[in-house]
Design a protein around this motif. Structure first.
Motif, short mmCIF file in Angstrom:
data_model
loop_
_atom_site.label_atom_id
_atom_site.label_comp_id
_atom_site.label_asym_id
_atom_site.label_seq_id
_atom_site.Cartn_x
_atom_site.Cartn_y
_atom_site.Cartn_z
N VAL A 8 18.97 -18.70 1.63
CA VAL A 8 18.90 -17.58 0.89
C VAL A 8 17.31 -17.01 1.02
O VAL A 8 16.71 -17.70 0.73
CB VAL A 8 19.30 -17.53 -0.27
N VAL A 9 17.24 -15.62 1.50
CA VAL A 9 15.81 -15.21 1.37
C VAL A 9 15.96 -13.84 0.59
O VAL A 9 16.95 -13.16 0.59
CB VAL A 9 15.30 -14.80 2.77
N VAL A 10 14.96 -13.57 -0.20
CA VAL A 10 14.97 -12.49 -1.07
C VAL A 10 13.79 -11.50 -0.73
O VAL A 10 12.72 -12.25 -0.76
CB VAL A 10 14.86 -12.81 -2.55
N ASP A 11 13.95 -10.53 -0.32
CA ASP A 11 12.67 -9.64 0.32
C ASP A 11 12.14 -8.56 -0.96
O ASP A 11 13.15 -7.68 -1.11
CB ASP A 11 12.93 -8.94 1.52
N LEU A 12 11.15 -9.21 -1.48
CA LEU A 12 10.72 -8.17 -2.78
C LEU A 12 10.06 -7.22 -2.03
O LEU A 12 9.99 -6.02 -3.06
CB LEU A 12 9.76 -9.01 -3.67
N ALA A 13 9.82 -6.91 -1.06
CA ALA A 13 9.14 -5.59 -0.46
C ALA A 13 10.21 -4.87 0.37
O ALA A 13 9.67 -3.79 1.16
CB ALA A 13 7.97 -6.10 0.43
N ALA A 14 11.39 -4.88 0.24
CA ALA A 14 12.43 -4.24 0.95
C ALA A 14 12.43 -2.72 0.66
O ALA A 14 12.94 -2.14 1.79
CB ALA A 14 14.02 -4.68 0.22
N GLU A 15 11.96 -2.21 -0.34
CA GLU A 15 11.63 -0.86 -0.62
C GLU A 15 10.71 -0.09 0.30
O GLU A 15 10.93 1.15 0.65
CB GLU A 15 11.26 -0.54 -2.22
N ALA A 16 9.80 -0.95 0.70
CA ALA A 16 8.99 -0.39 1.72
C ALA A 16 9.05 -0.82 3.17
O ALA A 16 8.21 -0.95 3.99
CB ALA A 16 7.40 -0.55 1.14
N GLY A 17 10.09 -1.31 3.42
CA GLY A 17 10.67 -1.59 4.94
C GLY A 17 10.84 -3.12 4.95
O GLY A 17 11.75 -3.73 5.82
N ILE B 123 0.95 -1.21 -0.07
CA ILE B 123 0.12 0.09 0.01
C ILE B 123 0.89 1.39 0.12
O ILE B 123 1.71 1.45 0.89
CB ILE B 123 -1.14 0.09 1.20
N PRO B 124 0.69 2.15 -0.90
CA PRO B 124 1.67 3.48 -0.94
C PRO B 124 1.48 3.91 0.30
O PRO B 124 0.48 4.38 0.95
CB PRO B 124 1.11 4.15 -2.14
N GLY B 125 2.85 4.46 0.71
CA GLY B 125 2.98 5.24 2.16
C GLY B 125 2.91 4.51 3.26
O GLY B 125 2.93 5.15 4.37
N ARG B 126 2.50 3.22 3.12
CA ARG B 126 2.63 2.39 4.40
C ARG B 126 3.84 1.36 4.31
O ARG B 126 4.09 0.90 3.35
CB ARG B 126 1.18 1.85 4.49
N PRO B 127 4.13 1.08 5.69
CA PRO B 127 5.28 0.06 5.50
C PRO B 127 4.79 -1.21 5.22
O PRO B 127 3.68 -1.58 5.51
CB PRO B 127 5.66 0.27 7.05
#
Length: 91
Positions: free
Chosen positions: A24-33, A2-6
């Protein structure tokens, strides 16, 4: 996301600690925290034997890699058409 939310934390620190070393873990939501509690946005690092990939620009890294893989596959295919690794089409 959700834009603007972590990003929601879906994987806890305890879950990461229970993984086997070398995971190995890949966090695709790293940009939002990040969806992983132990993610450091923009970094690749190891925590408790588990490698974390937290790139915030992951989508922009893919086109170059995809193009390289495709070009390599086409080159191998064309070289397989002729004898001894030479490109040759016999009409």
């Amino acid at each position: 996301l959700i834009p603007g939310r972590p990003a929601p934390k879906l994987i806890s620190k305890a879950m990461i600690e229970s993984m086997r070393p070398g995971s190995v873990v890949v966090d695709l939501a790293a940009e939002a925290g990040g969806n992983i509690e132990t993610t450091k946005p923009g970094e690749v690092y190891e925590y408790s034997g588990v490698t974390h990939i937290g790139y915030t620009d992951l989508p922009s890294r893919m086109p170059t890699q995809s193009s390289s893989l495709y070009a390599n596959n086409i080159a191998k295919y064309l070289l397989s058409m002729g004898p001894k690794g030479r490109f040759h089409v016999d009409f």
